[in-house]
Design a protein around this motif. Structure first.
Motif, PDB file in Angstrom:
ATOM      1  N   GLY A 208       1.187  16.517   1.981  1.00 46.86           N
ATOM      2  CA  GLY A 208      -0.206  16.619   1.567  1.00 46.86           C
ATOM      3  C   GLY A 208      -0.743  15.260   1.178  1.00 46.86           C
ATOM      4  N   SER A 209      -2.071  15.126   1.159  1.00 46.16           N
ATOM      5  CA  SER A 209      -2.690  13.811   0.963  1.00 46.16           C
ATOM      6  C   SER A 209      -2.413  13.231  -0.419  1.00 46.16           C
ATOM      7  N   SER A 210      -1.912  14.061  -1.339  1.00 46.49           N
ATOM      8  CA  SER A 210      -1.665  13.567  -2.694  1.00 46.49           C
ATOM      9  C   SER A 210      -0.350  12.812  -2.831  1.00 46.49           C
ATOM     10  N   VAL A 211       0.393  12.659  -1.738  1.00 42.70           N
ATOM     11  CA  VAL A 211       1.630  11.881  -1.820  1.00 42.70           C
ATOM     12  C   VAL A 211       1.510  10.654  -0.921  1.00 42.70           C
ATOM     13  N   PRO A 212       2.136   9.537  -1.333  1.00 40.38           N
ATOM     14  CA  PRO A 212       2.034   8.308  -0.551  1.00 40.38           C
ATOM     15  C   PRO A 212       2.577   8.466   0.887  1.00 40.38           C
ATOM     16  N   LEU A 213       1.920   7.810   1.828  1.00 42.47           N
ATOM     17  CA  LEU A 213       2.315   7.930   3.229  1.00 42.47           C
ATOM     18  C   LEU A 213       3.591   7.147   3.517  1.00 42.47           C
ATOM     19  N   LEU A 214       4.228   7.499   4.618  1.00 46.94           N
ATOM     20  CA  LEU A 214       5.431   6.819   5.081  1.00 46.94           C
ATOM     21  C   LEU A 214       5.219   6.349   6.520  1.00 46.94           C
ATOM     22  N   THR A 215       6.193   5.561   7.010  1.00 47.59           N
ATOM     23  CA  THR A 215       6.047   4.955   8.328  1.00 47.59           C
ATOM     24  C   THR A 215       7.258   5.304   9.204  1.00 47.59           C
TER      25      THR A 215
ATOM     26  N   GLY B 274     -13.660   6.426 -11.035  1.00 47.32           N
ATOM     27  CA  GLY B 274     -12.762   5.651 -10.180  1.00 47.32           C
ATOM     28  C   GLY B 274     -12.838   6.067  -8.730  1.00 47.32           C
ATOM     29  N   THR B 275     -12.849   7.385  -8.477  1.00 52.20           N
ATOM     30  CA  THR B 275     -12.927   7.844  -7.086  1.00 52.20           C
ATOM     31  C   THR B 275     -14.252   7.411  -6.471  1.00 52.20           C
ATOM     32  N   TYR B 276     -15.311   7.422  -7.288  1.00 58.94           N
ATOM     33  CA  TYR B 276     -16.644   7.017  -6.830  1.00 58.94           C
ATOM     34  C   TYR B 276     -16.641   5.538  -6.411  1.00 58.94           C
ATOM     35  N   PHE B 277     -16.047   4.699  -7.269  1.00 62.39           N
ATOM     36  CA  PHE B 277     -15.968   3.259  -6.938  1.00 62.39           C
ATOM     37  C   PHE B 277     -15.152   3.053  -5.656  1.00 62.39           C
TER      38      PHE B 277
ATOM     39  N   SER C  31      -6.990   1.970  -8.497  1.00 63.01           N
ATOM     40  CA  SER C  31      -5.957   3.009  -8.378  1.00 63.01           C
ATOM     41  C   SER C  31      -5.069   3.000  -9.617  1.00 63.01           C
ATOM     42  N   ALA C  32      -4.697   1.789 -10.051  1.00 57.56           N
ATOM     43  CA  ALA C  32      -3.828   1.684 -11.228  1.00 57.56           C
ATOM     44  C   ALA C  32      -4.545   2.161 -12.496  1.00 57.56           C
ATOM     45  N   GLN C  33      -5.868   1.960 -12.532  1.00 59.38           N
ATOM     46  CA  GLN C  33      -6.640   2.413 -13.701  1.00 59.38           C
ATOM     47  C   GLN C  33      -6.751   3.933 -13.744  1.00 59.38           C
ATOM     48  N   ILE C  34      -6.728   4.564 -12.545  1.00 62.98           N
ATOM     49  CA  ILE C  34      -6.839   6.028 -12.501  1.00 62.98           C
ATOM     50  C   ILE C  34      -5.477   6.663 -12.800  1.00 62.98           C
ATOM     51  N   SER C  35      -4.449   6.104 -12.155  1.00 58.51           N
ATOM     52  CA  SER C  35      -3.124   6.704 -12.230  1.00 58.51           C
ATOM     53  C   SER C  35      -2.580   6.676 -13.652  1.00 58.51           C
TER      54      SER C  35
ATOM     55  N   ALA D 103      -3.291  11.935  -8.009  1.00 59.78           N
ATOM     56  CA  ALA D 103      -3.275  12.141  -6.561  1.00 59.78           C
ATOM     57  C   ALA D 103      -4.276  11.217  -5.875  1.00 59.78           C
ATOM     58  N   ALA D 104      -5.458  11.094  -6.475  1.00 61.36           N
ATOM     59  CA  ALA D 104      -6.495  10.244  -5.894  1.00 61.36           C
ATOM     60  C   ALA D 104      -6.057   8.788  -5.853  1.00 61.36           C
ATOM     61  N   ALA D 105      -5.128   8.444  -6.748  1.00 64.82           N
ATOM     62  CA  ALA D 105      -4.673   7.062  -6.838  1.00 64.82           C
ATOM     63  C   ALA D 105      -3.531   6.751  -5.872  1.00 64.82           C
ATOM     64  N   THR D 106      -3.026   7.737  -5.151  1.00 68.04           N
ATOM     65  CA  THR D 106      -1.852   7.480  -4.305  1.00 68.04           C
ATOM     66  C   THR D 106      -2.137   6.945  -2.899  1.00 68.04           C
ATOM     67  N   PRO D 107      -3.171   7.415  -2.183  1.00 71.33           N
ATOM     68  CA  PRO D 107      -3.282   7.000  -0.778  1.00 71.33           C
ATOM     69  C   PRO D 107      -3.470   5.491  -0.585  1.00 71.33           C
ATOM     70  N   VAL D 108      -4.301   4.869  -1.424  1.00 68.14           N
ATOM     71  CA  VAL D 108      -4.656   3.468  -1.172  1.00 68.14           C
ATOM     72  C   VAL D 108      -3.483   2.492  -1.340  1.00 68.14           C
ATOM     73  N   PRO D 109      -2.762   2.539  -2.483  1.00 64.39           N
ATOM     74  CA  PRO D 109      -1.660   1.569  -2.609  1.00 64.39           C
ATOM     75  C   PRO D 109      -0.625   1.688  -1.493  1.00 64.39           C
TER      76      PRO D 109
END
Lengths: 207, 417
Positions: free
Chosen positions: B285-292, B351-354, B379-383, B393-399
């Motif tokens: 799900g989108s709330s977990v960091p992606l892998l390669t 944070g999500t808005y920014f 992301s770090a400020q939200i997490s 969850a919102a803080a995970t995709p970007v990093p």
């Protein structure tokens, strides 16, 4: 259409299902939406009276949830999933195509009153992307051409069938189902190839 | 190659798999009888022993959760099934309720019996009328068969079940927001502690469990904890529904032991849809960091995913091939969190808005190099500073996207191209 005594008694029936009356509020709002096509001020007032809340309290709840509409919805509510996976697999182009076709955008209703369009979030059907919904029934594995045909059929009142569910009825009808009143459509097919993919693969592999 | 193990999905190819007759033909509801013979404490012990972990994303041990409910406290207890499946990528509970709703109802009876609850609720996502029909019918048929109601099968145990519809709010998948919503309020999360096991629905002890978790219980009771633990790994025992979506040939539901790999799942799904290889995938799900692609052979378990900086989450991988833009995927996920943020706490709401603003600027080719650091900073400020897990969850995709695909983000800066 006004809220009649029949609806009020159905609202009370919903309340009776719960240990605390207020727990019935979401189903009740679905029910008043099914009568009037959206959550009207009258709908708010009646729910407030029945549960024993202020209209402000009920409004606060109604305005929180995306499914409750505070403006008239067309005969059909049409959703296009534009979350990442669906968007990239064709949801974005479907959205562009049908907004052009209808000349309306997000949360707007076609002049003939047939269709209200909404950019919707993930519908828990990612294995069927790109996904659309008509009155929240699944329209799976869509593409631009299918979407255009779908819109045209809905506008001309032709029969449309959900890919996993019944023949499409109206937004009002389905709001009643969601409120918790049976519609006799439970046996309409709901299982398809994608849902069976693993079982099939397991049988082929002999496990 | 890890073998698939159809358990919950075993009879989905039978046209009446969703009916009580179809379910009982394969031994359905025999686990209820067995549970009544065992007694509630032995049921909790068996589920604990099986190692079954919550399938809604957090992976909390189910038996332990049930054990937290105080007994003999004189208060009513409640079981609430979280059937509000809305996580981008997650599409396993909705099919399960469509094809095999009685496994859920049987699990509800057993779980409620174990925690001494006489009232259960199944909170189903509102936007899914067909699963709502199927679960409502399953509950009605269970009542007709005296499997619900007063004195079930002469056991002296009473249970009432209400099927409840939500109204379109992802946040209601968070258990305390779900409880507020079920109480007829705006679905906003509550401060924890107290945890729902102590003060949940109507301030009474409450267990909130995911659909797949509860539906897995009858098989655990019928076949025993040892059988269940014979699948998976020590820390991630058992079988799981994996819903594989995206750029594979045959997206679908694959039921397999935990520890199966992404490469194996893609193989079962017929391989990639085109000749293009995997660019990235999101395991749960989108709330977990992606892998390669370098992670294709990592076992899909709670512990292995954690070791690679992500989470198993809902176990519903989305697979993207090399034709897909990671920045486009990320901006839609963050837009989703922005839309679904309940507004209760500032880091998540603002944070999500920014982040959406900055990501859209990048998409237009108007980003500055400082924007990339700013995204990581926000992301770090939200997490960890948000009220509930939606913010985290919102803080995970970007990093994660920046970690693996920073160069792609850099092509979106002013003056590039």
């Amino acid at each position: 259409m006004a809220i009649t005594e029949t609806t009020k008694s159905e609202l009370r029936e919903l309340i009776s299902r719960y240990p605390e009356p207020r727990s019935a509020l979401l189903p009740m709002l679905h029910l008043v939406q099914s009568v009037e096509g959206y959550v009207t001020q009258e709908g708010i007032d009646v729910c407030a009276q029945e549960v024993g809340l202020t209209t402000a309290e009920v409004s606060a709840v109604a305005s929180f949830y995306t499914m409750f509409k505070r403006y008239p919805v067309g005969k059909h509510h049409v959703g296009v999933c534009v979350n990442s996976l669906c968007a990239l697999k064709g949801g974005d182009s479907i959205w562009r195509r049908i907004t052009n076709e209808l000349g309306i955008g997000h949360d707007e209703t076609s002049a003939d009153g047939q269709i209200t369009l909404e950019r919707i979030e993930c519908q828990a059907a990612c294995t069927h992307a790109p996904v659309m919904t008509v009155n929240w029934e699944f329209m799976d594995d869509m593409d631009e051409a299918k979407a255009v045909t779908l819109i045209s059929n809905l506008r001309s009142n032709k029969e449309v069938k959900s890919t996993r569910g019944p023949k499409v009825r109206t937004f009002k009808d389905v709001s009643r189902t969601i409120a918790g009143f049976d519609d006799g459509l439970v046996d309409e097919p709901g299982i398809d190839e994608a849902m069976l993919a693993g079982l099939k693969a397991a049988k082929q592999a002999g496990s | 190659m890890t073998k698939l193990v159809p358990n919950l999905t075993a009879h989905w190819d039978e046209t009446d798999s969703y009916t009580i007759a179809g379910y009982q033909r394969h031994g359905g509801y025999s686990a209820v009888k067995k549970s009544f013979e065992l007694g509630p404490d032995a049921v909790i012990a068996e589920v604990k022993e099986s190692g079954l972990r919550g399938r809604g994303g957090a992976g909390f041990p189910t038996g332990m959760k049930w054990g937290f409910v105080p007994q003999g406290d004189g208060k009513p207890h409640y079981l609430v099934v979280n059937a509000d499946e809305s996580e981008p990528g997650a599409c396993k509970d909705i099919p399960l309720m469509m094809a095999n709703p009685h496994s859920l109802v049987e699990g509800v009876i057993i779980a409620a019996y174990a925690i001494r609850a006489n009232q259960a609720f199944i909170y189903i996502r509102g936007e899914t009328p067909h699963p709502i029909r199927r679960v409502r019918q399953a509950v009605a048929d269970a009542y007709a068969a005296k499997l619900l109601g007063k004195n079930i099968l002469g056991s002296g145990f009473d249970l009432e079940v209400v099927v409840h519809s939500g109204a379109g709010a992802y946040i209601c998948g968070e258990e305390t927001a779900l409880l507020d919503s079920l109480e007829g309020r705006r679905g906003q999360p509550r401060l924890k502690p107290p945890f729902p096991a102590v003060a949940g629905l109507y301030a009474s002890p409450t267990v909130v469990n995911n659909v797949e978790t509860i539906a897995s219980v009858p098989a655990v009771i019928n076949n025993g904890a040892a059988w269940y633990k014979s699948f998976g790994t020590e820390k991630s025992p058992g079988i799981k529904l994996f819903a594989v979506s995206g750029d594979v040939k045959r997206p679908g539901i694959f039921e397999a032991p935990l520890g199966i790999t992404m490469r194996e799942l893609i193989d079962y799904a017929g391989g990639m849809v085109s000749e293009r290889p995997v660019k990235f995938f999101v395991p749960g799900g989108s709330s977990v960091p992606l892998l390669t692609p370098e992670h294709l052979d990592v076992p899909l378990t709670y512990e292995d995913m954690a070791a690679h900086g992500t989470m198993l989450g809902t176990g519903t991988p989305m697979v993207f091939d090399t034709s897909r833009s990671v920045t486009q995927a990320v901006v839609r996920w963050i837009e989703f969190y922005k839309h679904e943020s309940c507004g209760k706490c500032t880091p998540c709401r603002e944070g999500t808005y920014f982040m959406v603003d900055i990501l859209k600027r990048l998409e237009k080719g108007k980003g500055q190099i400082s924007d990339l650091d700013l995204l990581v900073d926000i992301s770090a400020q939200i997490s960890g500073r948000s009220f509930c897990a939606l913010g985290d969850a919102a803080a995970t995709p970007v990093p994660a996207a920046l970690k693996y695909f920073r160069e792609e983000f850099e092509t979106k800066l002013v003056g590039v191209k």
